[in-house]
Motif scaffolding. Structure first.
Motif, PDB file in Angstrom:
ATOM      1  N   TYR A 146       0.826  -1.202   0.000  1.00 36.77           N
ATOM      2  CA  TYR A 146       0.000   0.000   0.000  1.00 36.77           C
ATOM      3  C   TYR A 146       0.864   1.256   0.000  1.00 36.77           C
ATOM      4  O   TYR A 146       0.598   2.220  -0.731  1.00 36.77           O
ATOM      5  CB  TYR A 146      -0.913   0.024   1.236  1.00 36.77           C
ATOM      6  CG  TYR A 146      -1.966  -1.059   1.268  1.00 36.77           C
ATOM      7  CD1 TYR A 146      -2.610  -1.473   0.113  1.00 36.77           C
ATOM      8  CD2 TYR A 146      -2.324  -1.658   2.476  1.00 36.77           C
ATOM      9  CE1 TYR A 146      -3.582  -2.455   0.152  1.00 36.77           C
ATOM     10  CE2 TYR A 146      -3.292  -2.639   2.525  1.00 36.77           C
ATOM     11  CZ  TYR A 146      -3.918  -3.041   1.358  1.00 36.77           C
ATOM     12  OH  TYR A 146      -4.882  -4.019   1.404  1.00 36.77           O
ATOM     13  N   MET A 147       1.896   1.262   0.830  1.00 41.09           N
ATOM     14  CA  MET A 147       2.751   2.441   0.930  1.00 41.09           C
ATOM     15  C   MET A 147       3.510   2.681  -0.373  1.00 41.09           C
ATOM     16  O   MET A 147       3.649   3.830  -0.821  1.00 41.09           O
ATOM     17  CB  MET A 147       3.732   2.291   2.095  1.00 41.09           C
ATOM     18  CG  MET A 147       4.599   3.518   2.323  1.00 41.09           C
ATOM     19  SD  MET A 147       5.562   3.447   3.847  1.00 41.09           S
ATOM     20  CE  MET A 147       4.278   3.643   5.088  1.00 41.09           C
ATOM     21  N   THR A 148       3.984   1.603  -0.999  1.00 38.03           N
ATOM     22  CA  THR A 148       4.662   1.742  -2.289  1.00 38.03           C
ATOM     23  C   THR A 148       3.731   2.336  -3.334  1.00 38.03           C
ATOM     24  O   THR A 148       4.119   3.238  -4.097  1.00 38.03           O
ATOM     25  CB  THR A 148       5.181   0.375  -2.767  1.00 38.03           C
ATOM     26  OG1 THR A 148       6.065  -0.173  -1.784  1.00 38.03           O
ATOM     27  CG2 THR A 148       5.928   0.509  -4.086  1.00 38.03           C
ATOM     28  N   ASN A 149       2.485   1.856  -3.368  1.00 39.05           N
ATOM     29  CA  ASN A 149       1.496   2.420  -4.297  1.00 39.05           C
ATOM     30  C   ASN A 149       1.256   3.896  -4.017  1.00 39.05           C
ATOM     31  O   ASN A 149       1.168   4.706  -4.954  1.00 39.05           O
ATOM     32  CB  ASN A 149       0.179   1.654  -4.198  1.00 39.05           C
ATOM     33  CG  ASN A 149       0.239   0.291  -4.858  1.00 39.05           C
ATOM     34  OD1 ASN A 149       1.083   0.052  -5.718  1.00 39.05           O
ATOM     35  ND2 ASN A 149      -0.637  -0.599  -4.455  1.00 39.05           N
ATOM     36  N   SER A 150       1.137   4.251  -2.745  1.00 36.54           N
ATOM     37  CA  SER A 150       0.901   5.656  -2.388  1.00 36.54           C
ATOM     38  C   SER A 150       2.048   6.537  -2.853  1.00 36.54           C
ATOM     39  O   SER A 150       1.833   7.648  -3.366  1.00 36.54           O
ATOM     40  CB  SER A 150       0.706   5.785  -0.872  1.00 36.54           C
ATOM     41  OG  SER A 150      -0.507   5.201  -0.453  1.00 36.54           O
ATOM     42  N   ILE A 151       3.275   6.070  -2.679  1.00 35.30           N
ATOM     43  CA  ILE A 151       4.440   6.851  -3.103  1.00 35.30           C
ATOM     44  C   ILE A 151       4.460   7.015  -4.618  1.00 35.30           C
ATOM     45  O   ILE A 151       4.659   8.121  -5.144  1.00 35.30           O
ATOM     46  CB  ILE A 151       5.740   6.177  -2.612  1.00 35.30           C
ATOM     47  CG1 ILE A 151       5.824   6.247  -1.085  1.00 35.30           C
ATOM     48  CG2 ILE A 151       6.963   6.843  -3.247  1.00 35.30           C
ATOM     49  CD1 ILE A 151       6.960   5.441  -0.496  1.00 35.30           C
ATOM     50  N   ILE A 152       4.240   5.909  -5.341  1.00 33.95           N
ATOM     51  CA  ILE A 152       4.254   5.959  -6.811  1.00 33.95           C
ATOM     52  C   ILE A 152       3.178   6.911  -7.325  1.00 33.95           C
ATOM     53  O   ILE A 152       3.428   7.754  -8.207  1.00 33.95           O
ATOM     54  CB  ILE A 152       4.054   4.552  -7.398  1.00 33.95           C
ATOM     55  CG1 ILE A 152       5.271   3.676  -7.101  1.00 33.95           C
ATOM     56  CG2 ILE A 152       3.808   4.624  -8.906  1.00 33.95           C
ATOM     57  CD1 ILE A 152       5.081   2.219  -7.481  1.00 33.95           C
ATOM     58  N   ILE A 153       1.982   6.803  -6.777  1.00 35.11           N
ATOM     59  CA  ILE A 153       0.861   7.606  -7.265  1.00 35.11           C
ATOM     60  C   ILE A 153       1.037   9.077  -6.904  1.00 35.11           C
ATOM     61  O   ILE A 153       0.862   9.964  -7.758  1.00 35.11           O
ATOM     62  CB  ILE A 153      -0.463   7.053  -6.714  1.00 35.11           C
ATOM     63  CG1 ILE A 153      -0.747   5.686  -7.353  1.00 35.11           C
ATOM     64  CG2 ILE A 153      -1.619   8.016  -6.970  1.00 35.11           C
ATOM     65  CD1 ILE A 153      -1.806   4.879  -6.646  1.00 35.11           C
ATOM     66  N   SER A 154       1.414   9.374  -5.668  1.00 33.45           N
ATOM     67  CA  SER A 154       1.576  10.767  -5.244  1.00 33.45           C
ATOM     68  C   SER A 154       2.678  11.462  -6.030  1.00 33.45           C
ATOM     69  O   SER A 154       2.517  12.593  -6.495  1.00 33.45           O
ATOM     70  CB  SER A 154       1.871  10.832  -3.743  1.00 33.45           C
ATOM     71  OG  SER A 154       0.824  10.272  -2.989  1.00 33.45           O
TER      72      SER A 154
END
Length: 260
Positions: A55-63
């Motif tokens: 989840y955190m990796t996705n948040s970083i990539i998307i943001s």
């Protein structure tokens, strides 16, 4: 000032306090600010409640992906609106400003259908492309670009500088505090976004940290507020770190605008 700081800091302090309590301590009334026993295991339980690293990796990539695309679009758009007078420029800028009044919840259905037709649901692009530009960012940068003296641009043109060189080497460095402020606002908004990832994803492939926090379920009919607050601490910690490093630029942005 101290009272204002307390008003804004109190929710964070309460969240941290609750995240370190046992479940019975979260139910005590009147509430106690300092836990009798610090339960660090709450963070382990929150992190282990799902694939939080994913989840955190996705948040970083998307943001970061959204922020990168926004920089590519708002900088030239703001420069054009600030420094060029062309037919329909006022109308176009008005259209950009009108989009500030349209919430994403109002237009999500046609956007969802379009992304579905492109087979982009459950991908990072579905969460990045709808926010590839920002009306607020265009407005903010336009105001900053308008404050740069025209003589500096004329001097650069006399030195045979092209427009893209003027933007990158002259304008952007001069409004760096404003850019940093916008970047912080954009990062926080999309890091915390819950609605759009919920609508555009149906599996764990591209889901973000706020959705992961929401998956911390109740046990035995009682909400695990201590574990939930531990999860929220995991969510806000990156934002606090980013704010800590960006606060100097935010202060400079306000000072720069005020002096000009």
């Amino acid at each position: 000032m101290l009272g204002l700081v307390l008003v804004f800091a109190m929710p964070f302090a309460w969240m941290l306090s609750t995240s370190l309590k046992t479940l019975p301590e979260t139910m005590i009334f009147p509430p106690e600010w300092i836990p009798k026993h610090f339960v660090w295991n709450n963070f382990t339980k929150a992190w282990g409640s799902g694939p939080f690293l994913h989840y955190m990796t996705n948040s970083i990539i998307i943001s970061i992906g959204i922020l990168a695309l926004q920089m590519l679009t708002i900088i030239p758009a703001a420069y054009a609106f600030a420094r060029y007078r062309f037919r329909g420029s006022g109308l176009l800028f008005g259209v950009v400003m009108v989009t500030l009044m349209i919430p994403s919840q109002l237009i999500f259905l046609p956007v969802y259908l379009q992304l579905s037709a492109w087979k982009l649901l459950n991908t990072h692009l579905a969460l990045i492309l709808p926010f590839a530009s920002s009306a607020f960012g265009i407005f903010l940068l336009r105001q900053a670009f308008k404050q740069v003296q025209e003589e500096l641009l004329e001097a650069a043109r006399l030195d045979s500088a092209k427009e893209w060189q003027i933007i990158l080497k002259l304008m952007v460095p001069m409004v760096k505090p404003v850019l940093a402020t916008f970047a912080l606002f954009s990062f926080i908004a999309h890091w915390n976004d819950y609605f759009w990832p919920l609508v555009m994803t149906t599996d764990e492939t591209a889901r973000t940290l706020p959705l992961g926090i929401a998956k911390i379920r109740e046990e035995e009919g009682v909400a695990n507020w201590n574990v939930l607050m531990a999860g929220n601490m995991i969510l806000v910690t990156p934002i606090l770190i980013v704010f800590f490093f960006a606060q100097r630029h935010i202060i400079r942005a306000f000072v720069y605008t005020g002096v000009k």
